[in-house]
Each structure stands twice: as C-alpha cells, then as structure tokens.
Design an enzyme around this catalytic site. Structure first.
Site: not given
Ligand code: GLC
Length: 425
Positions: A29, A33-36, A81, A101, A163, A392
C-alpha cells in the site's frame, strides 16, 4: 517487554512516514489511505504531536469541494499498486480515488485534543479541521442517504474498509462484469494470494469503479447509479461516533451551529441503527438497499456499533456476542464468526482479527461499562503482537501473522492499547 514494543511500534511508524503522510505499509500500500491515516495519527501523538496533526491535515487537504474525503490519495507514482490513478481518473490535481472510507477522523481529532500535551497547538489545528470534518459528515447524509432514512449506504465494498467481507458476497455477485476492462492485479505479488480477495471479486470491484467513472465522479449521482448499495452498521456507527465527537468538540470551540447539527445527525443515526438489530444473531446486520433485505452474515461489522452511543442493553448484547465468539477462537475479535460456513481465518476480512477493530470496539464497550470483555480484547491484542509482530491482521485461532508486515495502524494501535492498559492497571 512493554518498552521494547513501544520502541518497535515507533520504528514502524517512522519507517512508513513519508514526511506529511504515512503509507499503511511499504510495497502493498504505497499511498495515503483515509482511515489508516486518522487511526495512525493516534499513534504519532504518543511521541510527536505536531506530526500527528500533519497526518490529518494532509488527509483533509485533499477533500473534494463537495465535502467527500477520498479513500486513497496518490501522492507519488507507484506502479506496484492496482488500481492506480489512471483507472480512477477522477481529474484531481493530486490524483485520488473517487470513493470514501469509514469517517473515523472526527473521533481521532477529538481524541487528539483530549489527550494533547500541547493544548494550544491542538486547539488551533482542531479549529481548522472542525468545519472540514463536519462538511464530510454532511456530505454523507446528503449523498448516501437520499431517502432520509438516517443511515448511509456504501456503494463499493472498499468503502467499508472491510473489503472482502462475507457481508458483500451476494450483493457483489449481482454486479455484472460485462464490459470490465482487462487488468493485472498487483496485490498478489506482495501478499499471499490465499489471503487476498478472489479474482471474481476483483472484477466486480473494478466494474464498480468503471461505472462511477462513467458518471464523471459526480458524487451526487453515484448512490442512485450504483448497482451496489449496502448499509453497513459498523460504517454508520463510525460516522455517528465522529458526529458525536465533533458535537462535543464544537461546543468546546464555541461553534454552536456545528455542535447542534452534529448532535442531530448522531441522534438520528443511533435511532435508525436500531432497525438493523437482529435478535436471532444477537448483533446488528448489514442491509442490502438494492433489494430491500437484511444480510444474514455474522460479521464484526455488526459489532462495531458498540463504538457509537447505542443503548446500554445493545452494548451489553454485543459484549455477550463477543464472549460467545471467544469460545471458538483463541484471539478476539474474529472478523467473521468462526463457526459460520464462510469463515476463513486467513483471508483478510473473512475471519482474521484486526487490531483497529479491537480498539474501536473496546473503546465503545469501555464507555458502555463492560470492563471484563474489554480486558480480554486488550489482552488478546497484546498477545497477538507479542507472538506475531506488527502484521496487517492475524488468524484468530493460530495467531499466524497475515497480509503485509510492519503495518502502520497496527503499530499505532499498540501504542494506544499499551497506554490504556497501563492507565487501567
Ligand atoms: C485494505 C483494507 C482497508 C485499508 C487498506 C490500507 O484495503 O481492507 O481497510 O484501509 O487496506 O491499509
């Protein structure tokens, strides 16, 4: 042991820090990422508060004009990616995806203020972020709840953050793959394909992206135009919790209009969530808005509502349900009931335990006065880390570390959990 874990967690965060944002993990990744990001900021706050605020600031710097905060921000090119910026084609100056997200940032902002050592810094950053987070919440109820039910729908499984959960299987199956352009996945070159979503699921993920692209990413049209519309109780609860937290924060910052509007959204959301409770399963359920029916899938999405201010008897019901799940696994909380036929302990969101979920549920159950189950969740989380490192996610029966390694939000949650466990001791 404690200090060693703290040092290791900080190292993971530093290693994934790209200056103004963090990647979830190197390789698998490579963007923001938003909620991360929102949850990772909670980790940074333990050793660098200014850096923690920058994480959230960067996220909101890429908010769309309509209020949406995208799920990925492609700060740099990276061919490793898929689907990258060319597939999304959202036309943003810094490319972003076009879906969102779980909106956990409001909660994170409030927590960062509450626990700030540098209070002046916190209040000034929060003052700036408050209207932005609020605009995002209003965007949700405006565009994802066009009938005014009090509950918002996700239009792509990736929006849920869970996901490939079993929850989406039937609804996703109904998405036709006709006209889906050929593509090459990259995730399976970084992680074990047995742990990842299947090819058939990926085709549908991409078909949905194509559908939204054809609607020119006009977010006021995507809900009605999507063949996938699911109400996820976990997602709604996170939104509600962030509205509750913004309401409190707005009061403290003397912003009565935002406070009143946030409070009203939260109260409506909590009332509407009640329609998703299932006595049979002893938890909340997703609802397929396309066919107007509940989704009978015993996943952790139905337990995350503990994070919001749900009625006490519902929180107690969730605590009981988690206790029950604890009888069929070694490490709470499995993302899917281990006794259910579709359970798969290593495949991503179809069984494995995730620390961020443990953290949110434990937080809510602490507020709801359920200390016993919280203690077990915290203990199990730390045992996972001690045995298997900062993965993870983990097999909830064997503790096998799965997915990417050196994971940012896992490390952030370890810092949070260690701190809370010490306070509780
Ligand atoms: C995957 C997870 C998602 C997370 C992303 C980055 O897509 O399902 O929740 O934000 O990875 O860690």
């Amino acid at each position: 042991m404690r200090q060693k874990l703290i040092d290791q967690a900080e190292q993971v965060l530093r290693r994934n820090d790209r200056g103004s944002y963090t990647v979830p993990t190197h390789g698998l990744y490579p963007f923001q990422w938003n909620w991360d990001s929102a949850l990772s900021a909670l980790g940074f706050k333990h050793f660098d508060e200014a850096r923690a605020w920058t994480e959230v600031d960067t996220l909101f710097a890429h908010q769309w004009d309509d209020g949406m905060v995208p799920h990925i921000i492609f700060h740099e090119r990276d061919e490793g990616y898929f689907p990258g910026p060319d597939v999304w084609s959202t036309g943003r100056p810094v490319p972003t995806s076009g879906i969102t997200q779980p909106p956990v940032a409001g909660f994170a902002i409030r927590r960062m203020v509450d626990e700030a050592r540098d209070v002046d810094l916190a209040l000034s950053r929060a003052r700036d972020l408050l209207p932005k987070a609020h605009a995002w919440h209003e965007w949700f109820y405006r565009t994802r709840d066009p009938q005014g039910t009090g509950l918002v729908a996700i239009i792509h499984p990736w929006e849920s953050g869970r996901d490939n959960s079993v929850d989406w299987d039937a609804a996703l199956d109904r998405v036709s793959t006709e006209g889906v352009q050929p593509f090459q996945r990259r995730d399976i070159t970084h992680a074990n394909p047995d742990h990842r979503p299947t090819h058939a699921q990926y085709e549908r993920y991409i078909k949905l992206v194509q559908t939204f692209r054809e609607l020119d990413w006009d977010t006021s049209k995507l809900h009605d135009g999507s063949p996938f519309q699911v109400v996820d109780p976990g997602f709604n609860a996170i939104l509600i919790r962030s509205c509750e937290d913004l309401a409190d924060l707005a009061e403290r910052l003397d912003q009565p209009e935002i406070a009143a509007a946030s409070r009203a959204m939260a109260l409506r959301g909590v009332a509407a969530l009640e329609s998703l409770w299932s006595d049979d399963l002893g938890q909340y359920l997703c609802y397929d808005r396309k066919i107007g029916a509940p989704i009978l899938s015993p996943s952790v999405g139905g337990l995350i509502p503990a994070f919001a201010a749900i009625p006490e008897h519902r929180a107690a019901g969730i605590a009981r349900r988690i206790e029950e799940l604890g009888k069929s696994c070694e490490y709470l909380i499995p993302s899917h009931d281990p006794t259910a036929p579709d359970y798969d302990g290593r495949r991503y969101w179809r069984g494995p335990a995730w620390l961020i979920v443990n953290y949110m549920i434990a937080d809510g159950l602490t507020r709801a006065g359920q200390p016993e189950i919280v203690a077990r969740i915290m203990e199990d989380s730390l045992r996972l880390i001690e045995r298997s490192g900062f993965a993870e996610y983990y097999d909830p029966i064997t503790a096998e570390p799965c997915g990417g390694a050196h994971f940012t939000w896992t490390a952030a949650m370890v810092l949070e959990i260690l701190d809370q466990v010490r306070e509780a001791a």
